[in-house]
Design a protein around this motif. Structure first.
Motif, short mmCIF file in Angstrom:
data_model
loop_
_atom_site.label_atom_id
_atom_site.label_comp_id
_atom_site.label_asym_id
_atom_site.label_seq_id
_atom_site.Cartn_x
_atom_site.Cartn_y
_atom_site.Cartn_z
N TYR A 86 -5.75 -39.50 20.61
CA TYR A 86 -5.40 -40.33 21.76
C TYR A 86 -5.05 -41.76 21.35
N THR A 87 -4.20 -41.86 20.34
CA THR A 87 -3.68 -43.16 19.92
C THR A 87 -2.15 -43.07 19.89
N TRP A 88 -1.52 -44.20 20.16
CA TRP A 88 -0.05 -44.24 20.20
C TRP A 88 0.51 -44.01 18.81
N ASP A 89 1.55 -43.17 18.74
CA ASP A 89 2.24 -42.91 17.47
C ASP A 89 3.32 -43.94 17.20
N PHE A 90 3.83 -44.57 18.24
CA PHE A 90 4.88 -45.57 18.13
C PHE A 90 4.48 -46.79 18.94
N GLY A 91 5.25 -47.84 18.82
CA GLY A 91 5.12 -48.99 19.70
C GLY A 91 6.20 -48.90 20.76
N ALA A 92 6.04 -49.67 21.83
CA ALA A 92 7.05 -49.68 22.89
C ALA A 92 7.20 -51.10 23.40
N VAL A 93 8.46 -51.50 23.60
CA VAL A 93 8.76 -52.84 24.11
C VAL A 93 9.82 -52.73 25.21
N ALA A 94 9.67 -53.54 26.23
CA ALA A 94 10.65 -53.58 27.31
C ALA A 94 11.92 -54.24 26.77
N PHE A 95 13.00 -53.50 26.74
CA PHE A 95 14.28 -54.00 26.24
C PHE A 95 14.98 -54.83 27.32
N SER A 96 14.62 -54.58 28.56
CA SER A 96 15.11 -55.30 29.73
C SER A 96 13.95 -55.33 30.72
N PRO A 97 14.07 -56.02 31.84
CA PRO A 97 12.99 -55.90 32.83
C PRO A 97 12.81 -54.43 33.23
N VAL A 98 11.57 -54.00 33.29
CA VAL A 98 11.25 -52.59 33.54
C VAL A 98 10.34 -52.47 34.76
N ARG A 99 10.66 -51.50 35.60
CA ARG A 99 9.77 -51.09 36.68
C ARG A 99 9.40 -49.64 36.38
N ALA A 100 8.12 -49.31 36.59
CA ALA A 100 7.66 -47.97 36.23
C ALA A 100 6.50 -47.54 37.11
N TYR A 101 6.28 -46.24 37.11
CA TYR A 101 5.06 -45.69 37.68
C TYR A 101 4.09 -45.53 36.52
N GLU A 102 2.89 -46.04 36.69
CA GLU A 102 1.86 -45.92 35.66
C GLU A 102 0.81 -44.91 36.12
N PHE A 103 0.38 -44.07 35.18
CA PHE A 103 -0.62 -43.04 35.46
C PHE A 103 -1.78 -43.19 34.50
N ASP A 104 -2.99 -43.17 35.03
CA ASP A 104 -4.20 -43.19 34.22
C ASP A 104 -4.40 -41.78 33.66
N ALA A 105 -4.51 -41.66 32.34
CA ALA A 105 -4.59 -40.34 31.70
C ALA A 105 -5.81 -39.56 32.16
N ARG A 106 -6.95 -40.20 32.25
CA ARG A 106 -8.18 -39.49 32.64
C ARG A 106 -8.02 -38.90 34.04
N ALA A 107 -7.45 -39.67 34.96
CA ALA A 107 -7.26 -39.18 36.33
C ALA A 107 -6.27 -38.00 36.36
N VAL A 108 -5.19 -38.10 35.58
CA VAL A 108 -4.21 -37.01 35.54
C VAL A 108 -4.83 -35.76 34.93
N LEU A 109 -5.60 -35.92 33.86
CA LEU A 109 -6.25 -34.75 33.25
C LEU A 109 -7.25 -34.11 34.21
N GLY A 110 -7.94 -34.93 34.99
CA GLY A 110 -8.83 -34.40 36.02
C GLY A 110 -8.08 -33.60 37.07
N LEU A 111 -6.94 -34.13 37.49
CA LEU A 111 -6.11 -33.42 38.46
C LEU A 111 -5.63 -32.08 37.88
N CYS A 112 -5.28 -32.08 36.60
CA CYS A 112 -4.82 -30.85 35.94
C CYS A 112 -5.94 -29.80 35.87
N GLU A 113 -7.18 -30.26 35.73
CA GLU A 113 -8.30 -29.31 35.73
C GLU A 113 -8.52 -28.74 37.13
N GLU A 114 -8.33 -29.57 38.16
CA GLU A 114 -8.47 -29.10 39.54
C GLU A 114 -7.35 -28.13 39.91
N ASP A 115 -6.17 -28.37 39.36
CA ASP A 115 -4.98 -27.58 39.69
C ASP A 115 -4.35 -27.09 38.38
#
Length: 151
Positions: free
Chosen positions: A84-113
């Motif tokens: 659970y560590t990043w393999d690469f780095g990431a930088v905003a090349f321009s202004p960025v808008r995104a949806y952010e997801f908490d991994a623990r919450a998503v994994l919990g949802l995946c266990e429920e469904d």
């Protein structure tokens, strides 16, 4: 070459709606480092607008861009795999808008469904396969350029 998969549009609508209940809208100004290789991968993003460059540090002075991502693209997959560590780095090349997801919450949802979990993992696997194919192409391009320069 396979077509890039867009994570959210690849999910069936009911599964996409369940996942989106965990989304948080975020933005990154141009030139913002979003994450660094080796850091804790505890979240991921789906880019809504703008561009992000994935990079790799090759020495203390130089980074190499390994991929460019845009609207609809998944940013971050290391949250799915130990250690659970990043393999690469990431930088905003321009202004960025995104949806952010908490991994623990998503994994919990995946266990429920489990069906949502399977679909999500399959779609992330398709993203990874596409990026591996793109990286292989870039490496071949660099190798060819290097060989031409060596002649």
């Amino acid at each position: 070459m396979t077509k890039a998969i867009k994570l959210l549009t690849a999910l069936p609508p009911p599964q996409r709606q369940r996942l989106m209940t965990l989304a948080r809208e975020v933005s990154f100004p141009e030139d913002t480092r979003i994450f660094e290789a080796g850091g804790t991968a505890d979240r991921f993003w789906v880019i809504r607008s703008g561009a992000v460059s994935l990079d790799q540090q090759v020495n203390s002075l130089q980074r190499v861009t390994v991929a460019s991502l845009g609207a609809g693209d998944l940013l971050g997959w290391s949250w799915l795999f130990p250690p659970y560590t990043w393999d690469f780095g990431a930088v905003a090349f321009s202004p960025v808008r995104a949806y952010e997801f908490d991994a623990r919450a998503v994994l919990g949802l995946c266990e429920e469904d489990p069906q949502l979990g399977l679909t999500l993992v399959r779609n992330v696997a398709e993203v990874l396969a596409h990026r591996l194919e793109m990286t292989r192409g870039k490496l071949m391009e660099q190798y060819t350029l290097h060989r031409r320069g060596a002649l």
